[in-house]
Write a protein that holds these residues in place. Structure first.
Motif, PDB file in Angstrom:
ATOM      1  N   VAL A  84       0.862  -1.185   0.000  1.00  0.00           N
ATOM      2  CA  VAL A  84       0.000   0.000   0.000  1.00  0.00           C
ATOM      3  C   VAL A  84       0.895   1.231   0.000  1.00  0.00           C
ATOM      4  O   VAL A  84       2.030   1.194   0.481  1.00  0.00           O
ATOM      5  CB  VAL A  84      -0.961   0.041   1.207  1.00  0.00           C
ATOM      6  CG1 VAL A  84      -1.950  -1.113   1.153  1.00  0.00           C
ATOM      7  CG2 VAL A  84      -0.194   0.033   2.526  1.00  0.00           C
ATOM      8  N   GLN A  85       0.401   2.313  -0.565  1.00  0.00           N
ATOM      9  CA  GLN A  85       1.160   3.548  -0.656  1.00  0.00           C
ATOM     10  C   GLN A  85       0.439   4.611   0.173  1.00  0.00           C
ATOM     11  O   GLN A  85      -0.765   4.788   0.035  1.00  0.00           O
ATOM     12  CB  GLN A  85       1.296   4.011  -2.108  1.00  0.00           C
ATOM     13  CG  GLN A  85       1.898   2.967  -3.053  1.00  0.00           C
ATOM     14  CD  GLN A  85       0.885   1.916  -3.475  1.00  0.00           C
ATOM     15  OE1 GLN A  85      -0.239   2.236  -3.868  1.00  0.00           O
ATOM     16  NE2 GLN A  85       1.255   0.644  -3.379  1.00  0.00           N
ATOM     17  N   SER A  86       1.191   5.287   1.006  1.00  0.00           N
ATOM     18  CA  SER A  86       0.584   6.278   1.906  1.00  0.00           C
ATOM     19  C   SER A  86       1.210   7.643   1.674  1.00  0.00           C
ATOM     20  O   SER A  86       2.380   7.859   1.983  1.00  0.00           O
ATOM     21  CB  SER A  86       0.764   5.844   3.361  1.00  0.00           C
ATOM     22  OG  SER A  86       2.120   5.505   3.637  1.00  0.00           O
ATOM     23  N   LEU A  87       0.450   8.551   1.103  1.00  0.00           N
ATOM     24  CA  LEU A  87       0.886   9.921   0.868  1.00  0.00           C
ATOM     25  C   LEU A  87       0.300  10.795   1.966  1.00  0.00           C
ATOM     26  O   LEU A  87      -0.915  10.775   2.204  1.00  0.00           O
ATOM     27  CB  LEU A  87       0.397  10.426  -0.490  1.00  0.00           C
ATOM     28  CG  LEU A  87       1.068   9.868  -1.756  1.00  0.00           C
ATOM     29  CD1 LEU A  87       0.754   8.390  -1.955  1.00  0.00           C
ATOM     30  CD2 LEU A  87       0.626  10.660  -2.982  1.00  0.00           C
ATOM     31  N   THR A  88       1.142  11.543   2.648  1.00  0.00           N
ATOM     32  CA  THR A  88       0.628  12.462   3.648  1.00  0.00           C
ATOM     33  C   THR A  88       1.080  13.874   3.319  1.00  0.00           C
ATOM     34  O   THR A  88       1.798  14.104   2.342  1.00  0.00           O
ATOM     35  CB  THR A  88       1.042  12.055   5.070  1.00  0.00           C
ATOM     36  OG1 THR A  88       0.242  12.789   6.015  1.00  0.00           O
ATOM     37  CG2 THR A  88       2.517  12.298   5.333  1.00  0.00           C
ATOM     38  N   ASP A 119       6.350   7.428   2.429  1.00  0.00           N
ATOM     39  CA  ASP A 119       6.335   7.247   0.970  1.00  0.00           C
ATOM     40  C   ASP A 119       6.400   8.580   0.240  1.00  0.00           C
ATOM     41  O   ASP A 119       7.123   8.737  -0.744  1.00  0.00           O
ATOM     42  CB  ASP A 119       5.063   6.507   0.533  1.00  0.00           C
ATOM     43  CG  ASP A 119       5.091   5.038   0.862  1.00  0.00           C
ATOM     44  OD1 ASP A 119       6.190   4.488   1.061  1.00  0.00           O
ATOM     45  OD2 ASP A 119       3.999   4.427   0.935  1.00  0.00           O
ATOM     46  N   CYS A 120       5.608   9.540   0.712  1.00  0.00           N
ATOM     47  CA  CYS A 120       5.524  10.829   0.026  1.00  0.00           C
ATOM     48  C   CYS A 120       5.047  11.885   1.006  1.00  0.00           C
ATOM     49  O   CYS A 120       4.041  11.689   1.687  1.00  0.00           O
ATOM     50  CB  CYS A 120       4.560  10.738  -1.159  1.00  0.00           C
ATOM     51  SG  CYS A 120       4.374  12.275  -2.091  1.00  0.00           S
ATOM     52  N   VAL A 121       5.783  12.978   1.085  1.00  0.00           N
ATOM     53  CA  VAL A 121       5.383  14.123   1.903  1.00  0.00           C
ATOM     54  C   VAL A 121       5.054  15.274   0.963  1.00  0.00           C
ATOM     55  O   VAL A 121       5.892  15.720   0.178  1.00  0.00           O
ATOM     56  CB  VAL A 121       6.495  14.546   2.878  1.00  0.00           C
ATOM     57  CG1 VAL A 121       6.113  15.846   3.587  1.00  0.00           C
ATOM     58  CG2 VAL A 121       6.745  13.450   3.908  1.00  0.00           C
ATOM     59  N   GLN A 122       3.809  15.741   1.054  1.00  0.00           N
ATOM     60  CA  GLN A 122       3.321  16.837   0.216  1.00  0.00           C
ATOM     61  C   GLN A 122       3.262  18.090   1.098  1.00  0.00           C
ATOM     62  O   GLN A 122       2.462  18.168   2.015  1.00  0.00           O
ATOM     63  CB  GLN A 122       1.940  16.489  -0.346  1.00  0.00           C
ATOM     64  CG  GLN A 122       1.942  15.171  -1.136  1.00  0.00           C
ATOM     65  CD  GLN A 122       0.538  14.657  -1.397  1.00  0.00           C
ATOM     66  OE1 GLN A 122       0.006  14.789  -2.482  1.00  0.00           O
ATOM     67  NE2 GLN A 122      -0.068  14.048  -0.385  1.00  0.00           N
ATOM     68  N   PHE A 123       4.106  19.037   0.794  1.00  0.00           N
ATOM     69  CA  PHE A 123       4.280  20.221   1.645  1.00  0.00           C
ATOM     70  C   PHE A 123       3.331  21.336   1.227  1.00  0.00           C
ATOM     71  O   PHE A 123       3.220  21.657   0.046  1.00  0.00           O
ATOM     72  CB  PHE A 123       5.735  20.689   1.549  1.00  0.00           C
ATOM     73  CG  PHE A 123       6.044  21.940   2.326  1.00  0.00           C
ATOM     74  CD1 PHE A 123       5.981  21.956   3.708  1.00  0.00           C
ATOM     75  CD2 PHE A 123       6.393  23.113   1.665  1.00  0.00           C
ATOM     76  CE1 PHE A 123       6.274  23.107   4.427  1.00  0.00           C
ATOM     77  CE2 PHE A 123       6.694  24.270   2.365  1.00  0.00           C
ATOM     78  CZ  PHE A 123       6.632  24.265   3.751  1.00  0.00           C
ATOM     79  N   HIS A 124       2.671  21.922   2.227  1.00  0.00           N
ATOM     80  CA  HIS A 124       1.773  23.067   1.986  1.00  0.00           C
ATOM     81  C   HIS A 124       2.255  24.246   2.820  1.00  0.00           C
ATOM     82  O   HIS A 124       2.723  24.077   3.942  1.00  0.00           O
ATOM     83  CB  HIS A 124       0.332  22.710   2.382  1.00  0.00           C
ATOM     84  CG  HIS A 124      -0.624  23.860   2.253  1.00  0.00           C
ATOM     85  ND1 HIS A 124      -1.346  24.108   1.101  1.00  0.00           N
ATOM     86  CD2 HIS A 124      -0.976  24.841   3.115  1.00  0.00           C
ATOM     87  CE1 HIS A 124      -2.098  25.184   1.269  1.00  0.00           C
ATOM     88  NE2 HIS A 124      -1.890  25.649   2.489  1.00  0.00           N
ATOM     89  N   TRP A 125       2.098  25.444   2.284  1.00  0.00           N
ATOM     90  CA  TRP A 125       2.492  26.665   2.996  1.00  0.00           C
ATOM     91  C   TRP A 125       1.422  27.722   2.773  1.00  0.00           C
ATOM     92  O   TRP A 125       0.953  27.925   1.652  1.00  0.00           O
ATOM     93  CB  TRP A 125       3.844  27.161   2.478  1.00  0.00           C
ATOM     94  CG  TRP A 125       4.467  28.258   3.294  1.00  0.00           C
ATOM     95  CD1 TRP A 125       4.548  29.576   2.965  1.00  0.00           C
ATOM     96  CD2 TRP A 125       5.125  28.114   4.553  1.00  0.00           C
ATOM     97  NE1 TRP A 125       5.227  30.278   3.943  1.00  0.00           N
ATOM     98  CE2 TRP A 125       5.589  29.392   4.934  1.00  0.00           C
ATOM     99  CE3 TRP A 125       5.376  27.032   5.406  1.00  0.00           C
ATOM    100  CZ2 TRP A 125       6.278  29.627   6.128  1.00  0.00           C
ATOM    101  CZ3 TRP A 125       6.072  27.258   6.585  1.00  0.00           C
ATOM    102  CH2 TRP A 125       6.515  28.539   6.941  1.00  0.00           C
ATOM    103  N   TRP A 126       1.039  28.401   3.852  1.00  0.00           N
ATOM    104  CA  TRP A 126      -0.110  29.308   3.771  1.00  0.00           C
ATOM    105  C   TRP A 126       0.219  30.691   3.218  1.00  0.00           C
ATOM    106  O   TRP A 126      -0.626  31.326   2.585  1.00  0.00           O
ATOM    107  CB  TRP A 126      -0.731  29.472   5.163  1.00  0.00           C
ATOM    108  CG  TRP A 126      -1.312  28.207   5.716  1.00  0.00           C
ATOM    109  CD1 TRP A 126      -0.780  27.425   6.702  1.00  0.00           C
ATOM    110  CD2 TRP A 126      -2.515  27.557   5.312  1.00  0.00           C
ATOM    111  NE1 TRP A 126      -1.581  26.328   6.934  1.00  0.00           N
ATOM    112  CE2 TRP A 126      -2.657  26.383   6.102  1.00  0.00           C
ATOM    113  CE3 TRP A 126      -3.487  27.836   4.347  1.00  0.00           C
ATOM    114  CZ2 TRP A 126      -3.726  25.513   5.954  1.00  0.00           C
ATOM    115  CZ3 TRP A 126      -4.565  26.966   4.210  1.00  0.00           C
ATOM    116  CH2 TRP A 126      -4.677  25.819   5.014  1.00  0.00           C
TER     117      TRP A 126
END
Length: 343
Positions: A84-88, A119-126
């Motif tokens: 399984v792939q887990s993107l957070t 697996d994957c870190v998706q970075f958000h910035w306000w």
């Protein structure tokens, strides 16, 4: 049923082109039964839909994935555990972005998700005016080199900032953005840059929170809070209003329904496939209300949307775009991808 199609991100991670979205677990969609949520996640994996998308701010989503992940490992010998792939997502508040702060946040996600690496870190910035997002990304890139992260990605960044980040030598695998038949802003500027730099777009909002379904075809315009009972419906109804309003939206639903009847599928499958077929789109994130009472499961529809037997012909696309060409220019009224979060 054919196998779920996959796409490989630039760091080598292979994910499903239909991702199981877990934003709905963050609140405003109903109370979550964690035991039931874990059970329902298994049904998706059994069907081949093995990629889950979550965030550190999506309520208990990471913890529920962790419970599911632990249970999955306990059922099989170590060398037979289904992949399984887990993107957070890492969504920090503005503030100092030193290495310690960034690594602490990632290790918290790892603990919740019960994984040894991400697996994957998706970075958000306000806030783009606070340039410390570049500090955070520098540390994330270092942690990727050290093996804590496999894929470094973004969420809701615009094209200008995407260019800025990659020009600093930071390799970005994907950018998660709103992309639907209604909201086609990614096709204006971002698509070209992503194609040139091996960056995949991961699309959310593709069904506009459920508005792009047969349920709303011929329906009176929902206005009251009781009619827009979830955060998704409220959010995407506002987008429909900005795009062109309810009357034009009905014309779009009619066009999509006509295609669906020709192709022997649902209106939602057509809306999903339209986005899946766009250049640079790696996958579409479809919201799954795991463990929420009264929520329907949509495994079969997800499989149909990405199946090899569903193909949109030129006439289908022409019928859809005959309507979308009559809409307002969202790049002019809202701005580039993610600008709706930085008004």
């Amino acid at each position: 049923m054919s196998a779920v199609p996959k796409v490989q991100l630039s760091g080598g991670l292979e994910i499903c082109r239909i991702l199981n979205g877990m934003w709905q677990l963050s609140g405003a969609h109903g109370k979550v039964d964690r035991v039931k949520a874990v059970e329902e996640m298994q049904a998706y994996v059994d069907a081949g839909l093995t990629t889950f998308d979550m965030a550190d701010i999506y309520g208990p989503a990471e913890e529920i994935f962790g419970q599911f992940n632990s249970q999955l490992k306990s059922k099989f010998p170590e060398d037979e555990v289904p992949s399984v792939q887990s993107l957070t997502k890492y969504v920090p508040r503005s503030g100092p972005m030193d290495r310690k702060v960034v690594e602490k946040a990632l290790r918290r996600s790892m603990s919740r998700m019960q994984v040894d690496s991400l697996d994957c870190v998706q970075f958000h910035w306000w806030d783009y005016e606070d340039k410390r997002y570049l500090d955070a990304l520098g540390h994330l890139a270092d942690l990727q080199q050290e093996g804590l992260i496999r894929e470094l990605a973004l969420t809701n960044f615009d094209t200008l900032r995407l260019e800025e980040i990659t020009s600093r030598g930071i390799r970005i695998s994907s950018n998660q953005v709103q992309y639907s038949v209604v909201d086609q802003r990614p096709s204006v500027r971002m698509q070209e840059f992503c194609l040139a730099n091996d960056i995949k777009l991961l699309a959310y909002g593709t069904l506009a929170g459920g508005l792009l379904t047969e349920r709303y075809l011929g329906a009176a315009e929902p206005r009251a809070r009781v009619e827009l009972a979830t955060a998704s419906l409220s959010k995407y109804k506002t987008m429909v209003d900005s795009w062109g309003g309810w009357s034009l939206f009905q014309d779009l639903l009619l066009a999509l329904d006509g295609v669906a009847k020709r192709r022997g599928c649902s209106l939602a499958s057509v809306a999903t496939r339209y986005v899946l077929d766009r250049p640079a789109v790696g996958g579409v994130i479809l919201g799954c209300r795991f463990g929420i009472a009264g929520a329907g499961r949509h495994v079969a529809e997800s499989l149909r949307s990405c199946g090899a037997d569903l193909k949109l012909a030129a006439e289908d696309v022409a019928d859809i775009e005959a309507v979308t060409r009559r809409s307002r220019d969202l790049m002019a009224t809202i701005g580039d991808c993610g600008d709706e979060y930085r008004g």
